[in-house]
Design a protein around this motif. Structure first.
Motif, PDB file in Angstrom:
ATOM      1  N   ASN A   1       0.810  -1.220   0.000  1.00 48.88           N
ATOM      2  CA  ASN A   1       0.000   0.000   0.000  1.00 48.88           C
ATOM      3  C   ASN A   1       0.843   1.271   0.000  1.00 48.88           C
ATOM      4  O   ASN A   1       0.345   2.346   0.282  1.00 48.88           O
ATOM      5  CB  ASN A   1      -1.018   0.006   1.142  1.00 48.88           C
ATOM      6  N   GLY A   2       2.134   1.150  -0.317  1.00 48.81           N
ATOM      7  CA  GLY A   2       2.965   2.327  -0.571  1.00 48.81           C
ATOM      8  C   GLY A   2       3.786   2.848   0.588  1.00 48.81           C
ATOM      9  O   GLY A   2       4.501   3.830   0.442  1.00 48.81           O
ATOM     10  N   VAL A   3       3.722   2.231   1.752  1.00 46.23           N
ATOM     11  CA  VAL A   3       4.528   2.664   2.881  1.00 46.23           C
ATOM     12  C   VAL A   3       5.944   2.107   2.686  1.00 46.23           C
ATOM     13  O   VAL A   3       6.115   0.951   2.317  1.00 46.23           O
ATOM     14  CB  VAL A   3       3.921   2.170   4.213  1.00 46.23           C
ATOM     15  N   SER A   4       6.957   2.943   2.933  1.00 47.09           N
ATOM     16  CA  SER A   4       8.326   2.500   2.653  1.00 47.09           C
ATOM     17  C   SER A   4       9.272   2.832   3.795  1.00 47.09           C
ATOM     18  O   SER A   4       8.972   3.655   4.663  1.00 47.09           O
ATOM     19  CB  SER A   4       8.823   3.147   1.366  1.00 47.09           C
ATOM     20  N   ALA A   5      10.428   2.166   3.761  1.00 44.78           N
ATOM     21  CA  ALA A   5      11.508   2.428   4.704  1.00 44.78           C
ATOM     22  C   ALA A   5      12.822   2.390   3.922  1.00 44.78           C
ATOM     23  O   ALA A   5      12.958   1.647   2.952  1.00 44.78           O
ATOM     24  CB  ALA A   5      11.526   1.380   5.812  1.00 44.78           C
ATOM     25  N   TYR A   6      13.782   3.223   4.338  1.00 43.38           N
ATOM     26  CA  TYR A   6      15.065   3.341   3.649  1.00 43.38           C
ATOM     27  C   TYR A   6      16.204   3.005   4.583  1.00 43.38           C
ATOM     28  O   TYR A   6      16.105   3.158   5.801  1.00 43.38           O
ATOM     29  CB  TYR A   6      15.284   4.791   3.190  1.00 43.38           C
ATOM     30  N   ASP A   7      17.322   2.604   3.991  1.00 42.19           N
ATOM     31  CA  ASP A   7      18.555   2.407   4.734  1.00 42.19           C
ATOM     32  C   ASP A   7      19.715   2.525   3.754  1.00 42.19           C
ATOM     33  O   ASP A   7      19.543   2.275   2.560  1.00 42.19           O
ATOM     34  CB  ASP A   7      18.588   1.041   5.434  1.00 42.19           C
ATOM     35  N   THR A   8      20.860   2.927   4.261  1.00 43.92           N
ATOM     36  CA  THR A   8      22.065   2.956   3.437  1.00 43.92           C
ATOM     37  C   THR A   8      23.046   1.957   4.021  1.00 43.92           C
ATOM     38  O   THR A   8      23.054   1.675   5.222  1.00 43.92           O
ATOM     39  CB  THR A   8      22.705   4.364   3.408  1.00 43.92           C
ATOM     40  N   TYR A   9      23.898   1.412   3.139  1.00 43.12           N
ATOM     41  CA  TYR A   9      24.898   0.451   3.579  1.00 43.12           C
ATOM     42  C   TYR A   9      26.150   0.640   2.727  1.00 43.12           C
ATOM     43  O   TYR A   9      26.116   1.194   1.646  1.00 43.12           O
ATOM     44  CB  TYR A   9      24.364  -0.988   3.504  1.00 43.12           C
ATOM     45  N   LEU A  10      27.246   0.147   3.248  1.00 46.53           N
ATOM     46  CA  LEU A  10      28.552   0.296   2.598  1.00 46.53           C
ATOM     47  C   LEU A  10      29.083  -1.078   2.206  1.00 46.53           C
ATOM     48  O   LEU A  10      29.045  -2.018   3.001  1.00 46.53           O
ATOM     49  CB  LEU A  10      29.533   0.985   3.553  1.00 46.53           C
ATOM     50  N   VAL A  11      29.576  -1.185   0.998  1.00 46.78           N
ATOM     51  CA  VAL A  11      30.192  -2.430   0.528  1.00 46.78           C
ATOM     52  C   VAL A  11      31.676  -2.198   0.403  1.00 46.78           C
ATOM     53  O   VAL A  11      32.134  -1.255  -0.180  1.00 46.78           O
ATOM     54  CB  VAL A  11      29.627  -2.866  -0.841  1.00 46.78           C
TER      55      VAL A  11
END
Length: 143
Positions: free
Chosen positions: A133-143
């Motif tokens: 239904n369009g709800v989102s969550a973000y995260d950043t990560y390092l490789v």
């Protein structure tokens, strides 16, 4: 001439009644469609307000030139979510994911993990998880 005028008047009257009936039917149907769509929109907004997810952690497993990422998620809302209907985007590109849980229903206060494999690139990346239904969550990560 009196008879002809009476016939024309009756024809006009019948035409007006038919036109009015057809117009009422069309307007009534249109009104019902708009009302149903409004009810559906209200339900979707309610579900969206009750849904919330958080990314607890993103763990990268590197193997040679490619890597895999495991994303740990929590359902912090008050609605159950279909876990098999999530969309996962890595740097804006839709990716396929796998998970080990057997139940598709992700209940509130429950944590789940999903894994995206076969990713490439060094540096900082961004993962976004979107519910149906369009709800989102973000995260950043390092490789």
């Amino acid at each position: 001439m009196g008879f002809e005028l009476s016939v024309v008047t009756v024809i006009f009257f019948i035409s007006a009644v038919l036109l009015g009936t057809l117009s009422y039917t069309a307007l009534s149907t249109s009104s019902e469609i708009v009302s149903d769509a409004s009810d559906e929109q209200s339900e979707m907004q309610y579900l969206k307000l009750q849904t919330d997810i958080e990314i607890d952690d993103s763990i990268v497993y590197s193997s040679g030139s490619d890597y895999n990422i495991t994303v740990m998620l929590s359902n912090t809302g008050s609605e159950s979510i279909r876990f098999d209907r999530l969309n996962v985007l890595i740097d804006g590109e839709l990716g396929s994911y796998s998970y080990t849980d057997t139940s598709y229903t992700w209940t509130p206060s429950e944590s789940r993990n999903l894994t995206v494999t076969g990713l490439y690139g060094l540096g900082t990346h961004r993962v976004k998880v979107v519910t149906e239904n369009g709800v989102s969550a973000y995260d950043t990560y390092l490789v």
